[in-house]
Design a protein around this motif. Structure first.
Motif, PDB file in Angstrom:
ATOM      1  N   GLN A  29       0.838  -1.213   0.000  1.00 39.65           N
ATOM      2  CA  GLN A  29       0.000   0.000   0.000  1.00 39.65           C
ATOM      3  C   GLN A  29       0.866   1.254   0.000  1.00 39.65           C
ATOM      4  OE1 GLN A  29      -3.404   0.312  -0.193  1.00 39.65           O
ATOM      5  NE2 GLN A  29      -3.373  -1.867  -0.571  1.00 39.65           N
ATOM      6  N   VAL A 346      -6.730   0.886  -7.318  1.00 39.11           N
ATOM      7  CA  VAL A 346      -8.058   0.727  -6.744  1.00 39.11           C
ATOM      8  C   VAL A 346      -7.890   0.473  -5.249  1.00 39.11           C
ATOM      9  CG1 VAL A 346     -10.147  -0.679  -6.710  1.00 39.11           C
ATOM     10  CG2 VAL A 346      -9.014  -0.198  -8.883  1.00 39.11           C
ATOM     11  N   GLN A 347      -8.485   1.332  -4.477  1.00 45.58           N
ATOM     12  CA  GLN A 347      -8.400   1.191  -3.013  1.00 45.58           C
ATOM     13  C   GLN A 347      -9.789   1.028  -2.441  1.00 45.58           C
ATOM     14  OE1 GLN A 347      -6.033   4.958  -2.678  1.00 45.58           O
ATOM     15  NE2 GLN A 347      -5.249   3.900  -0.908  1.00 45.58           N
ATOM     16  N   THR A 348      -9.905   0.118  -1.498  1.00 42.23           N
ATOM     17  CA  THR A 348     -11.201  -0.093  -0.861  1.00 42.23           C
ATOM     18  C   THR A 348     -11.074  -0.186   0.654  1.00 42.23           C
ATOM     19  OG1 THR A 348     -10.927  -2.466  -1.262  1.00 42.23           O
ATOM     20  CG2 THR A 348     -12.283  -1.257  -2.830  1.00 42.23           C
ATOM     21  N   GLN A 349      -9.874  -0.084   1.163  1.00 41.75           N
ATOM     22  CA  GLN A 349      -9.678  -0.304   2.597  1.00 41.75           C
ATOM     23  C   GLN A 349     -10.114   0.893   3.424  1.00 41.75           C
ATOM     24  OE1 GLN A 349      -7.033  -1.309   0.415  1.00 41.75           O
ATOM     25  NE2 GLN A 349      -7.831  -3.374   0.522  1.00 41.75           N
ATOM     26  N   ALA A 350     -10.262   0.659   4.736  1.00 42.32           N
ATOM     27  CA  ALA A 350     -10.771   1.695   5.636  1.00 42.32           C
ATOM     28  C   ALA A 350      -9.783   2.841   5.771  1.00 42.32           C
ATOM     29  CB  ALA A 350     -11.028   1.092   7.014  1.00 42.32           C
ATOM     30  N   ILE A 351     -10.322   4.011   6.051  1.00 42.06           N
ATOM     31  CA  ILE A 351      -9.466   5.170   6.274  1.00 42.06           C
ATOM     32  C   ILE A 351      -9.224   5.404   7.768  1.00 42.06           C
ATOM     33  CG2 ILE A 351      -9.862   6.403   4.128  1.00 42.06           C
ATOM     34  CD1 ILE A 351     -12.109   7.905   5.384  1.00 42.06           C
ATOM     35  N   GLU A 352     -10.182   4.954   8.618  1.00 38.55           N
ATOM     36  CA  GLU A 352      -9.945   5.129  10.049  1.00 38.55           C
ATOM     37  C   GLU A 352      -9.359   3.852  10.637  1.00 38.55           C
ATOM     38  OE1 GLU A 352     -13.263   5.011   8.993  1.00 38.55           O
ATOM     39  OE2 GLU A 352     -14.226   6.899   9.423  1.00 38.55           O
TER      40      GLU A 352
END
Lengths: 522, 470
Positions: A29, A346-352
Motif C-alpha cells: 500500500q 483501486v483502493q477499498t480499505q478503511a481510512i480510520e
C-alpha cells in the motif's frame, strides 16, 4: 544531488537495484501510494519503460543519498583507465622488445608478424569463442568449457586486483554493478560477462595503440633495419606469398606498402654468414633499403591489430550497453514497479483505524441459588420465545423445579412502557418469588435486555433470584416443528452462550444467574 | 452530486462487518463472535487513483431500537417529517450515553447514505427486528435487505418475506463464501437503489474487474518466477581438496530443503499480498523433495575452472603451440602438430590438476573442492510445484476477506490441477520447464522463458475463474 537523467544506464541500474532493496521493506500500500501519483504525472508513453523507470528513480531517490550507481561508474572508469595505461605500457614494451635494434642484426620481420599479426588473430579467435552465445556453443563440442576457461584467463578479471586499491564505497558499488554480490548474480551475469569483455578489449586496444606508437617513434627517431630470418625451410617466394595475402586490404590503395619481391629477396639474412645481407645486390650501397619494410609492418599492425580491436571495443561496448539495458528492464521488482506506475490504483480499505471494543468479561463460576420446588415463580418471555404457555410451564417446572405464577411478555413487539408494567407487576407481588426470564439463545443480548435486568433489580430489591434461561435448539435436531406463535427455534453459534454469560456476569449481580436449556427438554 | 454512501446496519452479530470486509477486501476489519465488536462507524471508500467512487460504512448494531422508536413516535408530527424527527433524535441524544449506538449508526443515514440492512438467514425472523426496520423506514433513504446465511439457509424464505415489506431490494449474500462475481453483482445492485448511483457503481465494478485481472497477471508472474527459481536452485559448500564430503551431505541436503521451503513460502506470501491478504495464517504441507540424491562434487582450479574447463584450456594451449609449428612448416604436417599439441596439453592438464589444487599463491589456493546439491532433475518436480502454487492461488483468490480461519493447504484439500491440463498446455509447460532447466544453475533462464511460463499460468488461472462463475 539528484541523479541526472543523462548519466550512464549502468549507474541507473545500480541505483535501481539499490532502491528496490530499500522498497522491499515497505508494504504494497505504501509503495502504491508513493508510485501511482508519480506514474500518473509522467508524460512518457507507458511502453517507454526505460524512461519511465529513470524518471521514477529520479523522483524517489533521496537527493542527499550518495548515488551508488555514480560510484560504480566512477570505479568502472578508473579500472578502465588503469587497464588502458597498463595496456599502453605493455604494448609499448612489447613493441620496444620486438623492434629492438642494436645494429648487429636487423629487426626480424617474421617476429613482428608473429607477435602483432599472428598472435593478435589467435587472440581474436579466442575473443570470438568467449563471446559466442550459449545456444551456439551448445553445437560445438567442448566449446562451452573453452569459453569458461577463457573468461577466467582473460585480462578482464584483472579488475579483481585493481579493485582492491579502490576506496571502500567505490569497491562495493563496483561489486554491485558487476554482480559479484551473490544476491545479484542471477540478474547481472550478462552485465558481468560484457563488462569483463569490455575491459579486456580496452586493454587489447590500448596494447595495440601503445605498440603502434612505440613502433612509429622508433621508425621516426631511430634508423631501423629490417630483415627476415628463420630456421624453417622457407624461400623468398613463400614470404612474398605471405605478404601478398597480408597486403590484400590495402595493396590497391597503398601499393608502396607492399614489399616487392626484390626487397624480400634482398633482406633475408642468416646468423652464420658474414655480412649483414648476403643476398643484397652487389651494387646496392644505399642502406635505407633495409628500412623499406616499415610501411608494410605499420599497416599490418593497424589492419590486423588496431582496427579489429577497435571493432571489438565497439562491439563490447554495444553488447555491454544491451546487457545493462536488459538487466535494467528485468531487474527483480521492475514488473511490479511498472504495474504500480501504470495501472489504476483501486483502493477499498478503511481510512480510520479500528477502535477497540469494550473489554470482555471473564466468565467466573457463579454461586447457584437453589429454588424450593414448591415455590411459584414469575416467568418473563423476552422477545417472543416461541413457546406457548403450557410449554413454558412444563420447561420451567421440570428443569427449574418451579411452578409458574404468571407468564409475562416483554421486549420484542412489546413497547418500553409494557416492559415497565411487567417490572411493576412483579415488584408488587410476593417479594420472595423467583423470577425466570426466557430468552432466545441464538440472538445476542442487547442493551435493552440489560436495561430490563437493571430496572427489575431496582424494582424487586436485592437478594431475589433472577434466572436468565437461554433457550436453543439442540444441534442433533436440525429442525423442530413450529411451536406456539408460529415461531421457530434455532441452534446457537459458538460464542452465543458465552455472550449471554458475559452479559449477565457484567451486571455484577450475585442474585442473577444463567441457565441454558434446549427446546427439546421437557 | 455527492458520491454514493452505503451504511451497513442491523442487529448486532449478524455479519455486518463480515460483509464490509468482503466488499472492501480488507482483512483488518475486526470480526468476532462477540456482539458489540463494532463501536464506531468505519468508512471504506472505494477510490480509483484517488477519485472517490462510493463509500461503505460499517456501523455498530442497534441496541435500544424500541426505546429510540418510542421517542421518535412521541415527537412525530406528520409522515413527511419523519426524517427530521430522526435527525432531531440524533442531535438530541448524541452527547448522551443511552443511545450512543443508534446515533452512531444513524449518522451516515441521515446524511444521505443508502441503507444495507443485514440479517442472519440461519436464524428465524423475530418480532425484535420490527422496531429497527421501522426506524430505518422513517429515514426515507433507499434501502436494501441483505440476508447473510451465516451458518445455514434454513430461514432465508422467511426473511425474504419479512424484508420485502420494508425494503426495495432483498438479496442473499454470504459474506464468507461469496465468489468474486457475486460481490460485483451486489455492488451493481447497490446502484439500483438510486438512479444517479448507477453510473459510479458501474464504473467502480468495471475497475474492480480490471483490477482483478491485473492481480491475476501479477500472481502468475510471481508463480512463474518462483518455479524457475526453485527449478534452478542449487546449494554449494566449498571444501578443501583433502576434505571428505560425506559428513557435509546431510547438512547440505537440509539446506536445500530449507531453501526450497523458504522460496515457496515467499512466493505464497507475495501472492497473498497481491490479493490484500495480510493477516492470513496457513497450515501447509511441506515441499516434497522428490529426488534421492542430487549431490555433485567438483574440483575447481585457478579460481573458477572445473576439471573439464582446465583440460579444455590445456588442450587449447597445446593446440595453439602445435598450430604454430604447423603454420611454420607451411601446413606440410597436415595439422598433426595441432593434434599432438591438443593431446599433450589436455593430458598434462588432466594429470596435473590435482597437484595444482595443492598450490597456493599469496595464500589463495589454486584449487579446491565444491560440494553441490541440486538442481533437481526430477521431471515431475515443476508440475508438483506448479500444482501446489495453483492450488494455493485458487484458495487465496476465492477466499473472502471476512474469513478468519486458518487456510489449510494439504494434499487432501487440493484439487488436481495437473489432471485438468490439456495436451497443448502440457506440451507448452514441458517446453518451458526444459528451457529453464537447460540454463540451470545460474545464469538464470532468459526472460522470454519466464514470460512464456507466466502466460501459461495466467491462462490456467483465468480458466479457474471462469469455472467459478459457471
Amino acid at each position: 544531488m539528484q541523479p541526472s537523467p543523462h548519466q550512464p544506464l549502468l549507474a541507473h541500474l545500480v541505483d535501481l537495484v539499490d532502491q528496490m532493496e530499500r522498497d522491499a521493506a515497505l508494504d504494497e500500500q505504501t509503495l502504491r501510494g508513493r508510485d501511482r501519483p508519480i506514474g500518473k504525472a509522467l508524460t512518457h508513453p507507458t511502453n517507454d519503460r526505460r524512461t519511465q523507470i529513470i524518471a521514477w528513480l529520479n523522483q524517489v531517490r533521496d537527493s542527499n543519498d550518495p548515488s551508488r550507481g555514480r560510484q560504480a561508474v566512477q570505479a568502472q572508469h578508473l579500472i578502465n583507465l588503469v587497464l588502458v595505461i597498463v595496456g599502453l605500457i605493455a604494448g609499448g614494451a612489447t613493441a620496444a622488445g620486438v623492434f629492438y635494434y642494436d645494429g648487429s642484426h636487423p629487426v626480424n620481420v617474421l617476429t613482428v608478424l608473429a607477435v602483432f599479426v599472428g598472435l593478435q588473430w589467435l587472440l581474436l579467435f579466442l575473443f570470438v569463442l568467449t563471446v559466442l552465445p550459449r545456444r551456439v556453443l551448445r553445437w560445438i563440442p567442448g566449446a562451452e568449457s573453452v569459453q569458461q576457461a577463457l573468461r577466467v584467463l582473460s585480462p578482464g578479471p584483472l579488475q579483481l586486483f585493481i579493485a582492491r586499491w579502490l576506496a571502500l564505497e567505490r569497491r562495493q558499488a563496483l561489486a554491485a554493478a558487476i554482480g559479484r554480490e551473490r544476491a545479484h548474480q542471477a540478474l547481472y551475469h550478462r552485465v558481468r560477462k560484457w563488462a569483463l569483455v569490455r575491459w579486456s578489449q580496452a586493454f587489447a586496444l590500448s596494447f595495440n595503440i601503445g605498440a603502434l606508437a612505440v613502433c612509429l617513434c622508433l621508425i621516426a627517431f631511430k634508423d631501423l633495419a629490417f630483415g627476415w630470418s628463420t630456421t624453417l625451410q622457407l624461400k623468398a617466394g613463400d614470404i612474398h606469398h605471405l605478404t601478398n595475402v597480408l597486403t590484400a586490404p590495402w595493396s590497391r590503395i597503398l601499393p608502396a606498402a607492399h614489399p616487392p619481391p626484390v626487397l624480400i629477396e634482398a633482406t633475408r639474412y642468416f646468423r652464420l654468414r658474414d655480412g649483414l645481407l648476403p643476398h643484397a645486390p652487389v651494387d646496392t650501397t644505399d642502406p635505407s633499403v633495409l628500412g623499406q619494410w616499415w610501411p608494410f609492418l605499420v599497416l599490418c599492425m593497424v589492419c590486423y591489430g588496431l582496427l579489429p580491436r577497435l571493432f571489438t571495443v565497439v562491439l563490447a561496448r554495444w553488447r555491454f550497453a544491451t546487457a545493462v539495458s536488459h538487466a535494467f528492464l528485468h531487474a527483480p521488482g521492475v514488473t511490479q514497479l511498472l504495474d504500480r506506475l501504470n495501472r489504476q490504483w483501486v483502493q477499498t480499505q478503511a481510512i480510520e483505524p479500528e477502535i477497540e471494543g469494550p473489554p470482555t468479561h471473564t466468565i467466573e463460576s457463579s454461586a447457584s441459588h437453589d429454588t424450593d420446588s414448591a415455590q411459584s415463580g414469575w416467568v418473563i418471555n423476552w422477545s417472543g420465545v416461541p413457546l406457548d404457555d403450557a410449554a413454558v410451564e412444563q420447561i420451567v417446572g421440570q428443569r427449574l423445579g418451579l411452578n409458574v405464577h404468571a407468564i409475562l411478555n416483554a421486549g420484542g413487539a412489546q413497547s418500553p412502557e409494557q416492559d415497565e408494567n411487567v417490572v411493576r407487576e412483579i415488584a408488587s407481588g410476593n417479594t420472595s418469588d423467583p423470577i425466570v426470564i426466557l430468552v432466545k439463545g441464538w440472538e445476542p443480548p442487547m442493551l435493552e435486555f440489560t436495561d430490563l435486568l437493571r430496572d427489575l433489580r431496582e424494582g424487586i430489591g436485592a437478594a431475589r433470584v433472577v434466572t436468565v434461561v437461554t433457550t436453543v435448539q439442540p444441534p442433533e435436531h436440525p429442525s423442530l416443528p413450529p411451536l406456539a406463535k408460529g415461531g421457530r427455534f434455532a441452534s446457537a453459534h459458538d460464542g452465543d452462550e458465552l455472550a449471554w454469560q458475559q452479559a449477565i456476569q457484567s451486571m455484577g449481580d450475585p442474585w442473577l444467574t444463567h441457565r441454558s436449556l434446549n427446546a427439546e427438554d421437557d | 452530486m455527492a458520491e454514493p454512501v452505503f451504511a451497513v446496519v442491523g442487529h448486532p452479530n449478524k455479519g455486518k462487518s463480515s460483509i464490509v470486509a468482503t466488499l472492501a477486501h480488507d482483512d483488518s476489519v475486526r470480526i468476532a463472535p462477540r456482539p458489540g465488536t463494532t463501536v464506531r462507524c468505519r468508512h471504506y471508500p472505494m477510490t480509483i487513483d484517488g477519485q472517490l467512487m462510493y463509500t461503505v460504512v460499517d456501523t455498530p448494531g442497534f441496541q435500544r431500537a424500541r426505546r429510540a422508536l418510542a421517542w421518535m413516535k412521541q415527537h412525530e408530527t406528520s409522515s413527511d417529517r419523519h426524517l427530521d424527527v430522526v435527525k432531531t433524535f440524533v442531535e438530541t441524544h448524541r452527547p448522551v450515553d443511552q443511545f450512543v449506538d443508534e446515533c452512531e449508526l444513524l449518522g451516515p443515514v441521515i446524511e444521505g447514505a443508502g441503507i444495507l440492512y443485514v440479517v442472519d438467514g440461519s436464524r428465524p425472523y423475530g418480532e425484535e427486528y420490527e422496531a429497527e426496520m421501522e426506524i430505518l423506514r422513517w429515514t426515507g433513504q433507499p434501502s436494501m435487505g441483505l440476508i447473510n446465511p451465516i451458518s445455514g439457509e434454513d430461514h432465508i424464505d422467511q426473511w425474504k418475506a419479512a424484508l420485502a415489506q420494508h425494503f426495495k431490494i432483498v438479496r442473499v449474500f454470504n459474506a464468507i463464501t461469496a465468489p468474486f462475481h457475486k460481490r460485483l453483482d451486489l455492488l451493481r445492485a447497490f446502484g439500483q437503489l438510486r438512479e444517479e448511483w448507477r453510473h459510479p457503481l458501474s464504473q467502480a465494478v468495471d475497475s474492480l474487474e480490471t483490477d482483478r485481472a491485473r492481480r491475476h497477471s501479477l500472481a502468475a508472474r510471481t508463480v512463474a518466477e518462483m518455479i524457475a527459481d526453485m527449478l534452478c536452485l542449487t546449494v554449494t559448500k566449498a571444501l578443501t581438496s583433502e576434505a571428505d564430503p560425506e559428513p557435509h551431505k546431510p547438512a547440505l541436503t537440509q539446506r536445500y530443503q530449507d531453501e526450497l521451503r523458504r522460496r515457496e513460502r515467499q512466493g505464497r506470501e507475495a501472492v497473498e499480498q497481491i490479493h490484500d491478504m495480510r493477516k492470513l495464517e496457513r497450515d501447509e504441507g511441506d515441499v516434497v523433495l522428490i529426488d534421492d540424491d542430487l549431490f555433485k562434487q567438483s574440483q575447481w582450479y585457478l579460481w573458477g575452472l572445473n576439471r573439464k574447463q582446465l583440460v579444455a584450456a590445456g588442450a587449447a594451449g597445446g593446440g595453439v603451440t602445435g598450430g604454430l609449428i604447423d603454420a611454420g612448416l607451411g601446413g606440410s604436417t597436415f595439422l598433426v602438430g595441432t593434434a599432438i599439441g591438443v593431446a599433450i596439453g589436455s593430458t598434462l592438464a588432466w594429470l596435473g590438476a590435482d597437484r595444482l589444487a595443492k598450490f597456493e599463491i599469496l595464500k589463495l589456493p589454486l584449487g579446491g573442492k565444491q560440494l553441490q546439491f541440486g538442481p533437481t532433475t526430477n521431471i515431475n518436480f515443476p508440475y508438483v510445484t506448479l500444482g501446489r502454487a495453483l492450488a494455493h492461488y485458487d484458495l487465496v483468490a476465492r477466499r473472502t476477506h471476512a474469513r478468519r480461519d486458518v487456510m489449510r493447504l494439504h494434499e487432501e484439500t487440493r484439487p488436481s490441477w495437473i489432471d485438468r491440463l490439456s495436451t497443448e498446455q502440457r506440451r507448452a509447460l514441458e517446453t518451458c520447464f526444459r528451457r529453464i532447466r537447460r540454463n540451470a544453475p545460474p545464469p538464470p533462464p532468459p526472460e522470454e522463458v519466464c514470460d512464456d511460463l507466466t502466460e501459461l499460468i495466467e491462462a490456467l488461472i483465468a480458466d479457474a475463474d471462469v469455472q467459478e462463475v459457471t
